[in-house]
Motif scaffolding. Structure first.
Motif, PDB file in Angstrom:
ATOM      1  N   PHE A   9       0.842  -1.196   0.000  1.00  0.00           N
ATOM      2  CA  PHE A   9       0.000   0.000   0.000  1.00  0.00           C
ATOM      3  C   PHE A   9       0.878   1.247   0.000  1.00  0.00           C
ATOM      4  CE2 PHE A   9      -2.423   3.065   2.871  1.00  0.00           C
ATOM      5  CZ  PHE A   9      -3.219   3.553   1.858  1.00  0.00           C
ATOM      6  N   SER A  10       1.118   1.808  -1.176  1.00  0.00           N
ATOM      7  CA  SER A  10       1.871   3.060  -1.249  1.00  0.00           C
ATOM      8  C   SER A  10       1.733   3.656  -2.651  1.00  0.00           C
ATOM      9  CB  SER A  10       3.358   2.840  -0.942  1.00  0.00           C
ATOM     10  OG  SER A  10       3.956   2.076  -1.965  1.00  0.00           O
ATOM     11  N   GLU A  11       2.053   4.923  -2.745  1.00  0.00           N
ATOM     12  CA  GLU A  11       2.036   5.571  -4.060  1.00  0.00           C
ATOM     13  C   GLU A  11       3.159   4.970  -4.912  1.00  0.00           C
ATOM     14  OE1 GLU A  11       2.133   9.891  -3.326  1.00  0.00           O
ATOM     15  OE2 GLU A  11       0.947   9.404  -1.551  1.00  0.00           O
ATOM     16  N   GLY A  12       2.842   4.560  -6.108  1.00  0.00           N
ATOM     17  CA  GLY A  12       3.843   3.973  -7.003  1.00  0.00           C
ATOM     18  C   GLY A  12       4.072   2.485  -6.783  1.00  0.00           C
ATOM     19  N   ALA A  13       3.295   1.875  -5.880  1.00  0.00           N
ATOM     20  CA  ALA A  13       3.517   0.457  -5.544  1.00  0.00           C
ATOM     21  C   ALA A  13       3.323  -0.480  -6.732  1.00  0.00           C
ATOM     22  CB  ALA A  13       2.592   0.036  -4.404  1.00  0.00           C
ATOM     23  N   VAL A  14       2.570  -0.040  -7.755  1.00  0.00           N
ATOM     24  CA  VAL A  14       2.327  -0.941  -8.889  1.00  0.00           C
ATOM     25  C   VAL A  14       3.643  -1.321  -9.584  1.00  0.00           C
ATOM     26  CG1 VAL A  14       1.925   0.878 -10.629  1.00  0.00           C
ATOM     27  CG2 VAL A  14       0.821  -1.349 -10.872  1.00  0.00           C
ATOM     28  N   LEU A  15       4.645  -0.465  -9.456  1.00  0.00           N
ATOM     29  CA  LEU A  15       5.928  -0.785 -10.107  1.00  0.00           C
ATOM     30  C   LEU A  15       6.685  -1.888  -9.361  1.00  0.00           C
ATOM     31  CD1 LEU A  15       6.941   2.820 -11.222  1.00  0.00           C
ATOM     32  CD2 LEU A  15       5.865   1.009 -12.579  1.00  0.00           C
ATOM     33  N   GLU A  16       6.147  -2.292  -8.207  1.00  0.00           N
ATOM     34  CA  GLU A  16       6.707  -3.444  -7.470  1.00  0.00           C
ATOM     35  C   GLU A  16       6.194  -4.769  -8.036  1.00  0.00           C
ATOM     36  OE1 GLU A  16       8.763  -3.145  -4.509  1.00  0.00           O
ATOM     37  OE2 GLU A  16       8.909  -1.129  -5.369  1.00  0.00           O
ATOM     38  N   LEU A  17       5.192  -4.695  -8.902  1.00  0.00           N
ATOM     39  CA  LEU A  17       4.590  -5.927  -9.436  1.00  0.00           C
ATOM     40  C   LEU A  17       5.659  -6.857 -10.002  1.00  0.00           C
ATOM     41  CD1 LEU A  17       1.978  -7.523 -10.323  1.00  0.00           C
ATOM     42  CD2 LEU A  17       2.168  -6.320 -12.497  1.00  0.00           C
ATOM     43  N   SER A  18       6.589  -6.293 -10.777  1.00  0.00           N
ATOM     44  CA  SER A  18       7.606  -7.116 -11.447  1.00  0.00           C
ATOM     45  C   SER A  18       8.420  -7.924 -10.430  1.00  0.00           C
ATOM     46  CB  SER A  18       8.528  -6.216 -12.262  1.00  0.00           C
ATOM     47  OG  SER A  18       8.983  -5.133 -11.492  1.00  0.00           O
ATOM     48  N   LYS A  19       8.662  -7.344  -9.273  1.00  0.00           N
ATOM     49  CA  LYS A  19       9.430  -8.047  -8.239  1.00  0.00           C
ATOM     50  C   LYS A  19       8.552  -9.078  -7.516  1.00  0.00           C
ATOM     51  CE  LYS A  19      10.840  -5.928  -4.527  1.00  0.00           C
ATOM     52  NZ  LYS A  19      11.100  -4.681  -3.844  1.00  0.00           N
ATOM     53  N   GLU A  20       7.313  -8.687  -7.283  1.00  0.00           N
ATOM     54  CA  GLU A  20       6.403  -9.542  -6.506  1.00  0.00           C
ATOM     55  C   GLU A  20       6.075 -10.851  -7.212  1.00  0.00           C
ATOM     56  OE1 GLU A  20       5.256  -9.199  -3.390  1.00  0.00           O
ATOM     57  OE2 GLU A  20       6.633  -7.504  -3.289  1.00  0.00           O
ATOM     58  N   VAL A  21       6.019 -10.830  -8.548  1.00  0.00           N
ATOM     59  CA  VAL A  21       5.598 -12.043  -9.266  1.00  0.00           C
ATOM     60  C   VAL A  21       6.746 -13.021  -9.506  1.00  0.00           C
ATOM     61  CG1 VAL A  21       3.630 -10.981 -10.408  1.00  0.00           C
ATOM     62  CG2 VAL A  21       5.855 -10.908 -11.517  1.00  0.00           C
ATOM     63  N   MET A  22       7.989 -12.586  -9.325  1.00  0.00           N
ATOM     64  CA  MET A  22       9.114 -13.457  -9.658  1.00  0.00           C
ATOM     65  C   MET A  22       9.071 -14.825  -8.956  1.00  0.00           C
ATOM     66  SD  MET A  22      10.361 -12.100 -12.120  1.00  0.00           S
ATOM     67  CE  MET A  22      11.764 -13.116 -12.531  1.00  0.00           C
ATOM     68  N   PRO A  23       8.676 -14.898  -7.665  1.00  0.00           N
ATOM     69  CA  PRO A  23       8.596 -16.229  -7.045  1.00  0.00           C
ATOM     70  C   PRO A  23       7.580 -17.157  -7.723  1.00  0.00           C
ATOM     71  CG  PRO A  23       8.486 -14.490  -5.383  1.00  0.00           C
ATOM     72  CD  PRO A  23       8.375 -13.823  -6.713  1.00  0.00           C
ATOM     73  N   PHE A  24       6.623 -16.583  -8.461  1.00  0.00           N
ATOM     74  CA  PHE A  24       5.591 -17.415  -9.102  1.00  0.00           C
ATOM     75  C   PHE A  24       6.037 -17.940 -10.468  1.00  0.00           C
ATOM     76  CE2 PHE A  24       2.768 -14.103  -6.875  1.00  0.00           C
ATOM     77  CZ  PHE A  24       2.802 -14.796  -5.673  1.00  0.00           C
ATOM     78  N   GLY A  25       7.054 -17.317 -11.043  1.00  0.00           N
ATOM     79  CA  GLY A  25       7.535 -17.757 -12.357  1.00  0.00           C
ATOM     80  C   GLY A  25       7.806 -16.569 -13.257  1.00  0.00           C
ATOM     81  N   SER A  26       8.496 -16.840 -14.354  1.00  0.00           N
ATOM     82  CA  SER A  26       8.951 -15.724 -15.199  1.00  0.00           C
ATOM     83  C   SER A  26       7.946 -15.332 -16.284  1.00  0.00           C
ATOM     84  CB  SER A  26      10.289 -16.093 -15.843  1.00  0.00           C
ATOM     85  OG  SER A  26      10.110 -17.241 -16.636  1.00  0.00           O
ATOM     86  N   LYS A  27       6.888 -16.164 -16.496  1.00  0.00           N
ATOM     87  CA  LYS A  27       5.934 -15.844 -17.568  1.00  0.00           C
ATOM     88  C   LYS A  27       4.571 -15.457 -16.992  1.00  0.00           C
ATOM     89  CE  LYS A  27       6.057 -18.358 -21.416  1.00  0.00           C
ATOM     90  NZ  LYS A  27       6.073 -19.567 -22.262  1.00  0.00           N
ATOM     91  N   GLY A  28       4.125 -14.299 -17.380  1.00  0.00           N
ATOM     92  CA  GLY A  28       2.848 -13.862 -16.819  1.00  0.00           C
ATOM     93  C   GLY A  28       1.975 -13.126 -17.806  1.00  0.00           C
ATOM     94  N   LEU A  29       0.696 -13.076 -17.470  1.00  0.00           N
ATOM     95  CA  LEU A  29      -0.286 -12.369 -18.285  1.00  0.00           C
ATOM     96  C   LEU A  29      -0.874 -11.240 -17.445  1.00  0.00           C
ATOM     97  CD1 LEU A  29      -1.867 -12.557 -21.047  1.00  0.00           C
ATOM     98  CD2 LEU A  29      -3.630 -13.758 -19.756  1.00  0.00           C
ATOM     99  N   ILE A  30      -0.831 -10.024 -17.994  1.00  0.00           N
ATOM    100  CA  ILE A  30      -1.452  -8.889 -17.305  1.00  0.00           C
ATOM    101  C   ILE A  30      -2.776  -8.577 -17.987  1.00  0.00           C
ATOM    102  CG2 ILE A  30      -1.273  -6.421 -16.794  1.00  0.00           C
ATOM    103  CD1 ILE A  30       1.750  -6.732 -16.596  1.00  0.00           C
ATOM    104  N   VAL A  31      -3.867  -8.759 -17.248  1.00  0.00           N
ATOM    105  CA  VAL A  31      -5.195  -8.416 -17.759  1.00  0.00           C
ATOM    106  C   VAL A  31      -5.500  -6.999 -17.285  1.00  0.00           C
ATOM    107  CG1 VAL A  31      -7.642  -9.056 -17.755  1.00  0.00           C
ATOM    108  CG2 VAL A  31      -5.888 -10.844 -17.597  1.00  0.00           C
TER     109      VAL A  31
END
Ligand code: FE2
Length: 370
Positions: A15-37
């Motif tokens: 929860f912070s301003e600009g937190a969406v740019l953390e998405l790339s770091k947050e998803v790495m444990p789940f795998g390198s291929k992702g779909l953004i809807v």
């Protein structure tokens, strides 16, 4: 009751301003291929490009622009198809409630053996899907906090949830900057939906101390900020709205909702109007129906918002220029609507047991002649 028998909520929330740019770091444990809807506005305001650029070269990300409006069953099948053909490791939904519900269902049903309709009709999910990450861009539905995905079945003309505990977002990212520039009507409809959800959760017959605390705080946050956000859209009011909407979502995930949502869903299918607008219209009739049953809770909410609840809701509808969408219209399929309200899981959580005559009173108020 202090705590529900079963409670499920996201394990990680940023929860912070600009937190969406953390998405790339947050998803790495789940795998390198992702779909953004995502929705259309994320591309228009340049955020989609910034988000994609924030991923490292080892990551591979595809995007899927959701169709406008609320999701229908065939949309889910289409996102699942895209994610499967790409062999996605995760799906992120970045958008309003409709985008989140679409992405959530697609991630949840990624490994499903049957078509989405099977699960909407109560079929058991055989295997969990892939991780879902929720990034709301409106302060409204609380979808980021729940296991429900509300989907329209066009063939049967019903709006029902697909739900499974495995649908819950693995990570929630609350970034108020994403709400900057929202059209005023989208902002207030979503905000009123959040306020209705907080109210319905607070008075729900399944409410616990835990859900009541969150719901009442949500009422406060939304009530204190919706007008400021509507007039100025400043970041501090958007931030509190986003938090209020999230708290309401966590609260109603365990308490469920009430008759407003029981009625808003069938009306939404027939009239194809924004969910938050319909909830706003149903708000006053439902408050009046529930007032005697909820007793002291009515006074507690009024005290929390600094004004009699009915008077305050009337004020909000006027200040935010929220019209009466059904006034003067004819309701052709009244019996079907009444049956849908009475069989709704939301209605079952309403503090007053809802009878046919209660629904008729609400419908008369909504469809009154001008
Ligand atoms: Fe809602």
């Amino acid at each position: 009751m202090i705590f529900p028998k079963e409670n499920i909520m996201p394990s990680k929330t940023l929860f912070s301003e600009g937190a969406v740019l953390e998405l790339s770091k947050e998803v790495m444990p789940f795998g390198s291929k992702g779909l953004i809807v995502h929705g259309r506005s994320l591309e228009k305001n340049g955020y989609l490009e910034r988000i994609i650029k924030s991923f490292s070269p080892e990551a591979s990300v595809r995007t899927y622009m959701a169709a406008c409006g609320e999701p229908v069953l065939c949309h889910i099948a289409d996102v699942i198809e895209s994610a499967r053909s790409y062999k996605a490791d995760w799906i992120a939904g970045i958008g309003g409630g409709s985008v989140l519900d679409l992405a959530k269902a697609a991630a949840g049903l990624f490994n499903a053996k049957e078509d989405p309709v099977f699960y909407q009709e109560g079929g058991t999910l055989e295997e969990a899907g892939i991780p879902f990450i929720a990034v709301p861009t409106t302060a409204g539905t609380g979808s980021e906090a729940t296991i429900n995905s509300v989907i329209i079945n066009e063939e049967k003309q019903v709006k029902l949830s697909i739900r499974d505990n495995s649908f819950l977002a693995r990570t929630v990212i609350l970034d108020p900057e994403l709400l900057i520039g929202l059209p005023k009507d989208v902002l207030v409809y979503a905000g009123m939906d959040a306020l209705v959800q907080a109210y319905e959760s607070y008075i729900s017959r399944n409410a616990t101390w835990f859900s009541e605390m969150l719901a009442l705080k949500a009422v406060n946050l939304i009530n204190d900020n919706i007008v400021k956000a509507y007039k100025k859209s400043d970041i501090s009011s958007l931030k509190e709205m986003l938090l209020g909407s999230y708290f309401a979502g966590v609260a109603f995930a365990s308490s469920r909702l009430g008759v407003i949502h029981g009625l808003a869903h069938p009306l939404g299918v027939i009239y194809n109007l924004p969910h938050g607008l319909i909830c706003s219209a149903c708000f006053l009739p439902a408050i009046k129906i529930n007032k005697d049953t909820i007793g002291e809770k009515y006074n507690i909410i009024s005290e929390a918002i600094g004004k009699d609840l009915i008077a305050r809701v009337e004020d909000l509808l006027n200040i935010c220029k929220i019209g009466a969408p059904f006034e003067g219209k004819e309701l052709a399929n009244k019996i079907d609507v009444i049956n849908a309200v009475l069989s709704s899981g939301s209605t079952a959580a309403n503090p007053k047991t809802i009878l046919v005559e209660d629904v008729e009173i609400m419908l008369s108020a909504l469809f009154k002649k001008q």
